[in-house]
Design an enzyme around this catalytic site. Structure first.
Site, PDB file in Angstrom:
ATOM      1  N   CYS A   1      -0.644   4.325   2.210  1.00 51.70           N
ATOM      2  CA  CYS A   1      -0.761   4.259   3.679  1.00 51.70           C
ATOM      3  C   CYS A   1      -0.312   2.885   4.147  1.00 51.70           C
ATOM      4  CB  CYS A   1      -2.137   4.679   4.184  1.00 51.70           C
ATOM      5  SG  CYS A   1      -3.574   3.874   3.450  1.00 51.70           S
ATOM      6  N   SER A   2      -1.220   2.042   4.622  1.00 56.99           N
ATOM      7  CA  SER A   2      -0.772   0.779   5.228  1.00 56.99           C
ATOM      8  C   SER A   2      -1.809  -0.324   5.056  1.00 56.99           C
ATOM      9  CB  SER A   2      -0.486   1.004   6.715  1.00 56.99           C
ATOM     10  OG  SER A   2      -1.624   1.602   7.330  1.00 56.99           O
ATOM     11  N   CYS A   3      -2.620  -0.243   3.989  1.00 52.69           N
ATOM     12  CA  CYS A   3      -3.708  -1.211   3.792  1.00 52.69           C
ATOM     13  C   CYS A   3      -3.166  -2.643   3.691  1.00 52.69           C
ATOM     14  CB  CYS A   3      -4.490  -0.851   2.538  1.00 52.69           C
ATOM     15  SG  CYS A   3      -5.244   0.784   2.669  1.00 52.69           S
TER      16      CYS A   3
ATOM     17  N   CYS B   1       0.887  -1.160   0.000  1.00 46.30           N
ATOM     18  CA  CYS B   1       0.000   0.000   0.000  1.00 46.30           C
ATOM     19  C   CYS B   1       0.922   1.207   0.000  1.00 46.30           C
ATOM     20  CB  CYS B   1      -0.900   0.008   1.228  1.00 46.30           C
ATOM     21  SG  CYS B   1      -1.874   1.529   1.377  1.00 46.30           S
TER      22      CYS B   1
END
Lengths: 234, 209
Positions: free
Chosen positions: B116-118, B113
């Site tokens: 962000c941090s998906c 991702c």
């Protein structure tokens, strides 16, 4: 916004810091910060898109250098203050107090409904899929180009795919549109597609690695028919 | 309270906080939100416990092992990841809409991702720090072969196509890794024990027993 969070293709950040036997949480405060998405979400602080936009507004240098869960605390503070629920002076005063008294206890309160919410939301989730009457303008196999303008607010249209052309390989249906919801607007559902880009389309022949593709999900307003294929969209 | 609350400037002075300063600030925020009826320490502890002990890569590994031993399940999993994981009671937050992508002898998939941090929590748990950090997120889309080789020790021949899935929407991608040779006689449980978190991210492969 053209923020530092939009990292795809940035050079010079160095090797990936892989930690062997990494714990799920590295400190007690990380557990509390982790709870600061779902519980303030329940209290109406933000949706997931706004939550991300709050993080994106951190100072770029701090964004890169701070531990991950500080990002979460930052966005909660941002929206809590904006909503008038958190008072900046109160935050500063209590922070000083806990800095001097790190072992001072937290207020204690029991809330069975909140406990039930935690277990419930972990199991059920909160899907961003939304019903819509909108017909899909594109289909799998269509070649599309991503708009190359630079929006000021929240967007998922990353810089490294802007202006690039690829092929739709999956069509997922309609979901909350982050460029609306992340900027304080409504859900405004739009069709989501996965677009496949060749490495050379993204990075140029000179530096692209061979035999590879990047798959990126776009909302319909991000894309237009690729040059030479206008009119092919339904 | 002597002054009206005002919105702080969005960008504070770029001073990196120490762990102690962050801990104190998070505790301050938590204390206020406990008093306001938004949080409790018991709910914080319960949520942490779920992702420390209940939801983690062992769940994804069970799905992979079943896909390796049950061709119908595998076919359903690749067609509808979310519904098929639900058959095993697996699903929920940050995996409401999952797509499973399959590695073959000629295709290697890896997830990221960049924005962000998906990450697919219901099958892999919470992501490791390196997945959320700027190094991996910046480089894996631009030089995936190099990152896999230099940072993860996975050297892929040029004949293998590399597919990088950037999780930019709420779809959550994860990898069905190749079943290693020499596992023909193993049952589902023994196979699941071989499956690593990194093999489902795509930064690793499942090692032969």
């Amino acid at each position: 916004m053209n923020g530092v969070h939009d990292l795809g293709g940035t050079d010079g950040l160095g090797p990936v810091p892989v930690e062997e036997e990494e714990p799920v949480f590295h400190a007690e405060w990380e557990k509390a910060a982790f709870g600061m998405f779902s519980m303030p979400f329940r209290a109406g602080f933000f949706g997931v898109d706004q939550f991300r936009f709050g993080i994106e507004q951190m100072h770029p240098a701090i964004y890169l250098l701070s531990p991950y869960y500080e990002h979460w605390a930052h966005t909660v503070e941002h929206f809590g203050v904006e909503k008038g629920v958190l008072d900046p002076a109160d935050i500063e005063e209590r922070t000083r107090y806990y800095l001097e008294n790190p072992d001072a206890p937290l207020p204690q309160r029991s809330d069975p409904d909140l406990l039930a919410f935690v277990d419930g939301v972990v199991k059920a989730g909160a899907s961003a899929a939304r019903e819509s009457d909108k017909k899909a303008a594109y289909a799998v196999g269509d070649r599309v180009r991503v708009l190359d303008s630079s929006p000021l607010g929240h967007t998922r249209r990353a810089r490294y795919i802007r202006g690039r052309t690829g092929e739709i390989v999956l069509a997922h249906g309609t979901f909350i549109y982050p460029d609306s919801a992340g900027n304080g607007g409504g859900d405004a559902p739009e069709h989501v597609y996965t677009v496949r880009f060749t490495n050379s389309e993204l990075w140029g022949e000179e530096t692209a690695e061979p035999n590879g593709f990047v798959y990126f999900d776009v909302w319909e307003p991000y894309i237009v028919p690729a040059a030479g294929t206008e009119g092919s969209a339904a | 309270m002597s002054t009206t609350p005002t919105r702080p400037p969005t960008v504070r002075q770029p001073t990196v906080r120490t762990q102690e300063e962050i801990a104190a600030r998070v505790k301050a925020l938590e204390a206020i939100m406990i008093e306001k009826g938004i949080m409790t320490t018991e709910a914080v502890d319960r949520l942490a416990e779920i992702y420390e002990n209940e939801v983690g890569p062992q769940l994804g590994a069970a799905v992979v092992a079943k896909a390796w031993t049950d061709p119908d399940f595998r076919e359903r999993l690749l067609r509808d990841g979310t519904a098929t994981c639900r058959e095993l009671g697996i699903g929920g937050l940050q995996g409401e809409d999952m797509v499973v992508v399959e590695n073959t002898d000629t295709v290697h998939n890896v997830i990221v991702c960049t924005l962000c941090s998906c990450y697919p929590w219901p099958v892999l748990g919470l992501p490791p720090n390196w997945y959320k950090g700027p190094q991996y997120r910046s480089r894996i889309v631009r030089e995936p072969r190099k990152v896999l080789r230099e940072d993860f020790g996975l050297d892929l021949p040029e004949s293998v196509e590399v597919r990088v899935w950037d999780s930019s929407s709420e779809m959550r991608y994860w990898v069905l890794p190749l079943r290693p040779a020499g596992t023909e006689g193993m049952d589902e449980q023994a196979l699941a024990a071989l499956v690593t978190r990194d093999s489902m991210i795509g930064t690793g492969v499942v090692p032969a027993p």
